[in-house]
Motif scaffolding. Structure first.
Motif, mmCIF file in Angstrom:
data_model
loop_
_atom_site.group_PDB
_atom_site.id
_atom_site.type_symbol
_atom_site.label_atom_id
_atom_site.label_comp_id
_atom_site.label_asym_id
_atom_site.label_seq_id
_atom_site.Cartn_x
_atom_site.Cartn_y
_atom_site.Cartn_z
ATOM 1 N N GLY A 165 -59.559 29.570 162.260
ATOM 2 C CA GLY A 165 -60.513 30.365 161.635
ATOM 3 C C GLY A 165 -60.656 31.711 162.079
ATOM 4 N N GLU A 166 -59.762 32.019 162.920
ATOM 5 C CA GLU A 166 -59.335 33.445 163.767
ATOM 6 C C GLU A 166 -59.076 34.588 162.574
ATOM 7 N N ARG A 167 -59.866 35.590 162.618
ATOM 8 C CA ARG A 167 -59.816 36.596 161.715
ATOM 9 C C ARG A 167 -58.439 37.241 161.477
ATOM 10 N N TRP A 168 -57.848 37.567 162.605
ATOM 11 C CA TRP A 168 -56.536 38.397 162.707
ATOM 12 C C TRP A 168 -55.585 37.485 161.867
ATOM 13 N N ALA A 169 -55.524 36.130 162.300
ATOM 14 C CA ALA A 169 -54.782 35.189 161.643
ATOM 15 C C ALA A 169 -54.879 35.169 159.996
ATOM 16 N N LEU A 170 -56.074 34.992 159.686
ATOM 17 C CA LEU A 170 -56.520 35.010 158.229
ATOM 18 C C LEU A 170 -55.812 36.140 157.662
ATOM 19 N N GLU A 171 -56.355 37.297 158.203
ATOM 20 C CA GLU A 171 -55.586 38.736 157.723
ATOM 21 C C GLU A 171 -54.167 38.558 157.436
ATOM 22 N N SER A 172 -53.524 38.106 158.475
ATOM 23 C CA SER A 172 -52.004 38.026 158.396
ATOM 24 C C SER A 172 -51.519 37.483 157.327
ATOM 25 N N MET A 173 -52.214 36.185 157.056
ATOM 26 C CA MET A 173 -51.674 35.134 156.104
ATOM 27 C C MET A 173 -52.020 36.090 154.718
ATOM 28 N N TYR A 174 -53.294 36.811 154.612
ATOM 29 C CA TYR A 174 -53.490 37.175 153.407
ATOM 30 C C TYR A 174 -52.438 38.543 153.347
ATOM 31 N N ARG A 175 -52.194 39.233 154.125
ATOM 32 C CA ARG A 175 -51.315 40.389 153.946
ATOM 33 C C ARG A 175 -49.833 39.877 153.599
ATOM 34 N N GLU A 176 -49.623 38.899 154.068
ATOM 35 C CA GLU A 176 -48.199 38.286 153.642
ATOM 36 C C GLU A 176 -48.143 37.827 152.350
ATOM 37 N N HIS A 177 -48.993 37.088 151.748
ATOM 38 C CA HIS A 177 -49.073 36.396 150.727
ATOM 39 C C HIS A 177 -49.787 36.971 149.486
ATOM 40 N N GLN A 178 -50.686 37.844 149.725
ATOM 41 C CA GLN A 178 -51.347 38.480 148.489
ATOM 42 C C GLN A 178 -50.682 39.056 147.534
ATOM 43 N N PRO A 179 -49.587 39.891 147.870
ATOM 44 C CA PRO A 179 -48.776 40.344 146.813
ATOM 45 C C PRO A 179 -48.333 39.407 145.942
ATOM 46 N N GLN A 180 -47.716 38.474 146.343
ATOM 47 C CA GLN A 180 -47.018 37.253 145.479
ATOM 48 C C GLN A 180 -48.136 36.738 144.785
ATOM 49 N N VAL A 181 -49.109 36.209 145.327
ATOM 50 C CA VAL A 181 -50.189 35.654 144.506
ATOM 51 C C VAL A 181 -50.948 36.380 143.576
ATOM 52 N N TYR A 182 -51.133 37.620 143.786
ATOM 53 C CA TYR A 182 -51.656 38.555 143.056
ATOM 54 C C TYR A 182 -50.671 38.663 141.562
ATOM 55 N N ALA A 183 -49.586 38.810 142.092
ATOM 56 C CA ALA A 183 -48.533 38.948 141.007
ATOM 57 C C ALA A 183 -48.386 37.801 140.055
ATOM 58 N N LEU A 184 -48.374 36.536 140.729
ATOM 59 C CA LEU A 184 -48.408 35.509 139.880
ATOM 60 C C LEU A 184 -49.717 35.379 138.849
#
Lengths: 189, 276
Positions: A33-52
């Motif tokens: 639950g470390e925020r920087w890691a959650l942000e990293s995961m989000y930044r990495e995968h959000q464009p693909q998830v959003y596009a889907l």
């Protein structure tokens, strides 16, 4: 604090096609639950998830809701992610469920959102609109499997992972979806 | 008849390329996702958030149970009076004759009269279940509406001194850019670990809620719910944990309609008023 590994592009994450997925460096921290890691995961995968989500739902506002739901659920379920499939496929599975829930809740047909980059040449515009209209008329499971296959370019095994169905069922559903799409597309006015 | 390859190619070449999310929207989504998941720092869903979620899940069941109880026992039954109430003289005699109390212990004297425990009948059962039902909003009284927007606030009457910090909830609705019609609702709450959501039929009924978990003096958790938005209202307020959506089309003030004099565990409805 420098997290150079968190800056990897999505292409650096091997998919199920590439064999055993390699866990990103931030994964353990994200499980804690470390925020920087959650942000990293989000930044990495959000464009693909959003596009889907946009491709499935056709409406950017719904896609935003589905994206948010996807990551909220993913953050919660991350401690249980065992890395047997790629993180992208795992996220796709959650996103497909979130988008399907929205689709089933929504009674009207999704509008054809023109906020899709506007890169279509004029001659293809009619064809594009007709394809999206035909997809919008399909049952959600047919629409989603066609989108995963032809727009998200997933392999059969990845689709099977994302939809949690067997490989033969994937092929059968894809065949039927293709036939249904063709029928709807051909009978357009 | 088209060949399968034709269909595949048709789909591939009409693949849409959605515009990426603007950075501010992406950041807002991330913030909401982290808040909603409640996993930050702990790695697992927040305890209070879980309690709130469970409270919301159990609320309909509690309401249904209460309604069933009320349907089964619509009128309070008269209390069954004891056959013979102990008079002071009888009690004194019993006390006097009871060896345990220093009496004579005469066997001719009846044992001490036991006063039956009061109100063990169905009436009390129904009442206690009713207490856990979130009641419908009372008819709204005229409310003084100030010029500036204020969020719904919980009154803190002296009758319930343990009533906690207020729960403030607000909702903003996005407007479809093309049709200019409301399309979805964003709810923000304070405190930020409160739970918020929309009714399953939110897109048609415009019904939003928020809830927070509070603790009673004995430490037991209790879920509080507020901010029920009426059909057709579009809401937004300033005192939220998230900046209002720039796409919101109007402003609504949520006000509490009646002083909150109910017991713990009951809902306090908020009611929307539009202040364009």
């Amino acid at each position: 604090m420098e997290h150079s590994t968190a800056m990897r592009t999505p292409l650096d994450i091997p998919s199920a096609r590439g064999g055993v997925p390699e866990a990103p460096a931030w994964l353990d921290a994200a499980r804690r639950g470390e925020r920087w890691a959650l942000e990293s995961m989000y930044r990495e995968h959000q464009p693909q998830v959003y596009a889907l989500c946009v491709r499935v739902l056709g409406r950017t506002e719904d896609a935003e809701d589905a994206t948010m739901t996807t990551f909220a659920l993913a953050f919660q379920a991350l401690p249980g992610f065992r890395g047997q499939s790629s993180l992208r496929t795992w996220l796709y599975r959650i996103a497909v469920n979130a988008a399907t829930a929205l689709l089933r809740k929504r009674r009207d047909e999704p509008p054809i959102d023109d906020n899709t980059g506007g890169q279509d040449p004029a001659g293809r515009m009619c064809e594009t609109i007709a394809v999206r209209a035909a997809l919008a008329k399909l049952r959600p499971e047919y629409r989603i499997i066609l989108i995963l296959r032809f727009w998200e370019d997933l392999a059969y095994d990845e689709i099977a992972e994302a939809l949690r169905i067997s490989m033969p069922a994937t092929k059968m559903r894809l065949k039927r979806a293709r036939e249904e799409f063709e029928r709807v597309y051909e009978e357009r006015p | 008849m088209r060949q399968p390859d034709d269909i595949d190619n048709l789909l591939r070449r009409t693949r849409p390329e959605p515009a990426p999310l603007p950075p501010d929207r992406a950041d807002a989504l991330l913030r909401r996702a982290i808040e909603q998941s409640g996993v930050e720092k702990t790695g697992r869903p927040g305890f209070r958030a879980s309690l709130g979620a469970w409270g919301l899940r159990l609320a309909p069941a509690a309401a249904a149970a209460g309604l069933i109880a009320l349907a089964l026992f619509p009128h309070p039954r008269p209390q069954a009076a004891p056959r013979s109430l102990p008079t002071a003289a009888m009690r004194a005699a019993a006390m006097h004759d009871n060896p345990a109390t220093g009496g004579s212990g005469s066997p001719s004297v009846a044992p001490p009269f036991i006063v039956p425990a009061p109100a063990a009948g169905p009436r009390q059962t129904a009442m206690s279940m009713e207490a856990s039902i979130p009641r419908a909003a009372a008819p709204p009284e005229p409310v003084q509406q100030s010029e500036e927007s204020r969020p719904a606030r919980r009154s803190n009457p002296a009758s319930t001194p343990h009533r906690p910090a207020m729960l403030v909830a607000s909702a903003g609705r996005r407007t479809d850019r093309r049709t200019e019609e409301p399309s979805s609702i964003i709810i923000t709450v304070d405190p930020p670990d409160a739970t918020a959501g929309t009714h399953p039929a939110a897109r048609t009924a415009s019904y939003a809620y928020a809830s927070a978990v509070d603790r009673l003096p004995d430490g037991s958790p209790v879920t509080r719910t507020c901010a029920i938005v009426d059909r057709g209202d579009t809401v937004r307020t300033t005192a939220t944990t998230e900046s209002p959506s720039p796409q919101s089309s109007s402003v609504l003030t949520l006000v509490t309609t009646t002083p909150d004099t109910r017991g713990p565990g009951q809902s306090v409805p908020g009611r929307g008023r539009e202040t364009r």
